[in-house]
Design an enzyme around this catalytic site. Structure first.
Site, short mmCIF file in Angstrom:
data_model
loop_
_atom_site.label_atom_id
_atom_site.label_comp_id
_atom_site.label_asym_id
_atom_site.label_seq_id
_atom_site.Cartn_x
_atom_site.Cartn_y
_atom_site.Cartn_z
N ASP A 234 98.07 41.70 33.65
CA ASP A 234 97.16 41.08 34.61
C ASP A 234 95.72 41.51 34.34
OD1 ASP A 234 97.20 39.59 37.22
OD2 ASP A 234 96.22 41.42 37.92
N GLU A 306 107.59 52.43 20.10
CA GLU A 306 108.60 53.50 20.21
C GLU A 306 109.98 52.90 20.46
OE1 GLU A 306 107.29 55.81 23.55
OE2 GLU A 306 105.38 56.33 22.58
C1 GLC Z 1 95.49 37.75 38.20
C2 GLC Z 1 96.69 37.13 38.89
C3 GLC Z 1 96.25 36.66 40.22
C4 GLC Z 1 95.75 37.83 41.04
C5 GLC Z 1 94.65 38.57 40.29
C6 GLC Z 1 94.40 39.92 40.90
O1 GLC Z 1 94.52 36.82 37.94
O2 GLC Z 1 97.22 36.13 38.09
O3 GLC Z 1 97.27 35.98 40.91
O4 GLC Z 1 95.27 37.40 42.27
O5 GLC Z 1 95.01 38.81 38.96
O6 GLC Z 1 95.45 40.78 40.60
#
Ligand code: GLC
Length: 597
Positions: A234, A306
């Site tokens: 993310d 790993e």
């Molecule tokens: C990313 C995710 C989204 C979330 C953001 C904050 O963009 O896909 O859904 O709100 O990160 O974590």
């Protein structure tokens, strides 16, 4: 019907029959993820086993056979870890446990085992840029004195002005409002401020701190030890901030997650590899795409090594141009990065061709495959987006009062044609749950049902992302369309009342359905090794058409308003797939065909 696709027939007027492109650069390491079709499960909205209105892990396990029948290679699960759910689980309070909403670690293990039994790999979502404010690291930081090691795990700063009342800088949160929140000291007086790129419940970690880096190596190993095949990372372009946190005001038309304001149109007419943004791009925002992130991913790459087998890291990085994004997938960093330039391309043949060319070129220069993606849980579903009559910045969503609302018939037709292009492309493709049913964005959710922090932080000015997150329909005729058990009557976001025909069971075996189109495309993609093939462009069909060949399959997509004549020769080519019924030797508007070359 059969169509002659010999080079002579393709070139009624001008040009070289097959234009060689940078496609030859595509890497060929043989790892599964280079060509995989990966299905995104958004756990809250996939299948609800216990009837609380929110999907869960046992629900996923019970429905995996449907994904095996669809023909996907892997699933990616959006977060199901412990979380107060202020951002639908992207605010993690414990990275190594399952939130009771979704089940238990034992439920996860069962789901993983079942997926592997069916030959489906499993990728989990990792959220490293920020934690939840409920995470014990943040609670410890709040309780610890200013300047303590606990505070140094996050981005705490003193305020400006004589009393520290002013924010440390002018940055604006992706979800709207300021990127800073002030703390209160134990004695009730106002204290330091902390940075949050997203909601105030999502404090940013300090990735300059080696302690944070080590903890994430532990977290990677925790899930790798359980047997996961990889991670979707993310906000993989946000972890490092520019030194000194200088003020920054993004251009008004910039996407909130970074990247340029424009998509593929800026590439049209350029040779692949030319940096379309080199001269006119605004400076790199101080909180996106900083050089320092790459060292972190080299460390993660080593952790994955790993483990036996091919594991994958896929970056969610809204970075343009593509040549810059390619740095996330250099041989010692991540394996994949979502291609949001492709996702953001308009419904235009020159734009699509330019993005495809540039993608294959840019990723190819570092030996990585391109990914292809049209929908996910953060953008307007492509069955609506491709027919939008107004600009829509990522994350803004659409609702009843949005300008240029899409015609659903045109939207679905374009979505089917776009998917038929995507699934023929070499590289790895991502499918978002429900797109195989042709689900549109749900536009008319009642305001009272909306849950996206964007909606609240912009006081309803931006609808946010709830419209693409509505629980998916499995069967007609029950109150939640089979999302929940027969006795359940509602889901966390209300489903439209007219989804009976879109339910999976209603489409199963129906030749013309979107579900059967996806199944056919995935089977043909696999039989013809399209994911590992080389792409060559075919010329001569006019400006509104893209035509290319991958291996033994010819793909022709008509994005224009009028049908395009195709030469017919009954014995020379077979129609393998068509996104709309073909009745004559012409390719209708908004239609893609696959032909045996
Ligand atoms: C990313 C995710 C989204 C979330 C953001 C904050 O963009 O896909 O859904 O709100 O990160 O974590």
């Amino acid at each position: 019907m059969t169509i002659d696709t010999t080079p002579e027939a393709e070139l009624p007027e001008t040009g070289v029959p097959v234009a060689e492109t940078a496609a030859t650069l595509i890497g060929t390491g043989g790892e599964w993820w280079r060509s995989a079709v990966i299905y995104q499960i958004y756990p809250r909205s996939f299948a609800d086993s216990d009837g609380d209105g929110i999907g869960d892990l046992p629900g996923i396990t019970s429905r995996l056979t449907a994904l095996s029948e669809l023909g996907v290679d892997a699933v990616w699960l959006s977060p199901f870890m412990t979380s107060p759910q202020h951002d639908a689980g992207y605010d993690v309070a414990d990275y190594c446990d399952v939130d009771p909403l979704f089940g238990t670690l034992a439920d996860f293990d069962l789901m993983l085992a079942r997926a592997h039994e069916l030959g489906i790999r499993v990728i989990v979502d990792l959220v490293p840029n920020h934690t939840s404010w409920d995470h014990k690291w943040f609670q410890e930081a709040l309780a610890a004195p200013e300047g303590s090691p606990e505070r140094d795990r996050y981005m705490f700063r003193d305020g400006l002005g004589p009393n520290g009342d002013e924010m440390p800088n002018n940055w604006e949160s992706v979800f709207g409002g300021p990127m800073w929140e002030r703390t209160t000291r134990p004695d009730g007086t106002p204290g330091q401020w902390y940075l949050h790129i997203f909601d105030k419940s999502q404090p940013d970690l300090n990735w300059e701190n080696p302690w944070v880096r080590e903890r994430f190596h532990d977290i990677l190993r925790f899930w790798l030890d359980r047997g996961v095949d990889g991670f979707r990372v993310d906000v993989a372009h946000g972890l490092i901030k520019e030194e000194g946190l200088p003020d920054y005001t993004p251009p008004a038309d910039a996407g909130s997650m970074g990247g340029g304001a424009t998509a593929g149109d800026s590439l049209v007419g350029l040779e692949p590899g030319i940096d379309a943004h080199a001269s006119d791009d605004p400076p790199t925002p101080p909180y996106w795409a900083q050089e320092g992130v790459h060292e972190i991913y080299r460390g993660w790459h080593a952790v994955l090594e790993e483990y036996e087998g091919d594991r994958v890291l896929c970056a969610e990085a809204w970075v343009e141009p593509l040549t810059k994004l390619a740095r996330w997938v250099r041989p010692d960093e991540m394996q994949q990065a979502f291609n949001f330039t492709y996702l953001s391309a308009g419904w235009s043949a020159p734009e699509l061709r330019a993005v495809i060319d540039n993608s294959i070129y840019a990723f190819g220069t570092v030996g990585a495959p391109s990914t292809w993606v049209l929908s996910n849980h953060d953008v307007v579903r492509h069955a609506s987006r491709l027919a939008l009559g107004a600009e829509n910045l990522q994350g803004a969503g659409i609702g009843p009062k949005s300008p240029g609302l899409p015609d659903p018939v045109v939207g679905l037709r374009r979505a089917r044609a776009a998917t038929a292009v995507m699934l023929a492309l070499p590289g790895s493709a991502y499918i978002y749950q429900g797109e195989e049913l042709g689900l549109p964005e749900v536009i008319d959710l009642p305001d009272s049902a909306r849950q996206d922090p964007t909606w609240f932080r912009t006081n309803g000015e931006k609808y946010g992302r709830d419209g693409c997150r509505v629980p998916i329909p499995w069967a007609a005729g029950t109150p939640t369309y089979g999302f929940g058990p027969a006795t359940s009557t509602s889901s966390w976001l209300p489903q439209p009342t007219d989804w009976d025909d879109l339910a999976r069971a209603s489409q199963e075996g129906v030749e013309s359905s979107t579900l059967e189109l996806y199944k056919r495309a995935l089977a043909l993609r696999s039989q013809n090794d399209l994911g590992t093939g080389e792409l060559s462009w075919l010329e001569g069909y006019g400006p509104e058409v893209i035509a290319f060949r991958v291996g033994s399959v010819t793909v022709i997509a008509n994005l224009g308003a009028t049908p395009v004549e195709l030469p017919v020769e009954p014995h020379l080519g077979d129609v393998l797939l068509s996104s709309e019924p073909l009745t004559e030797a012409a390719l209708p508007t908004d239609t893609t065909v696959w032909l045996r070359a």
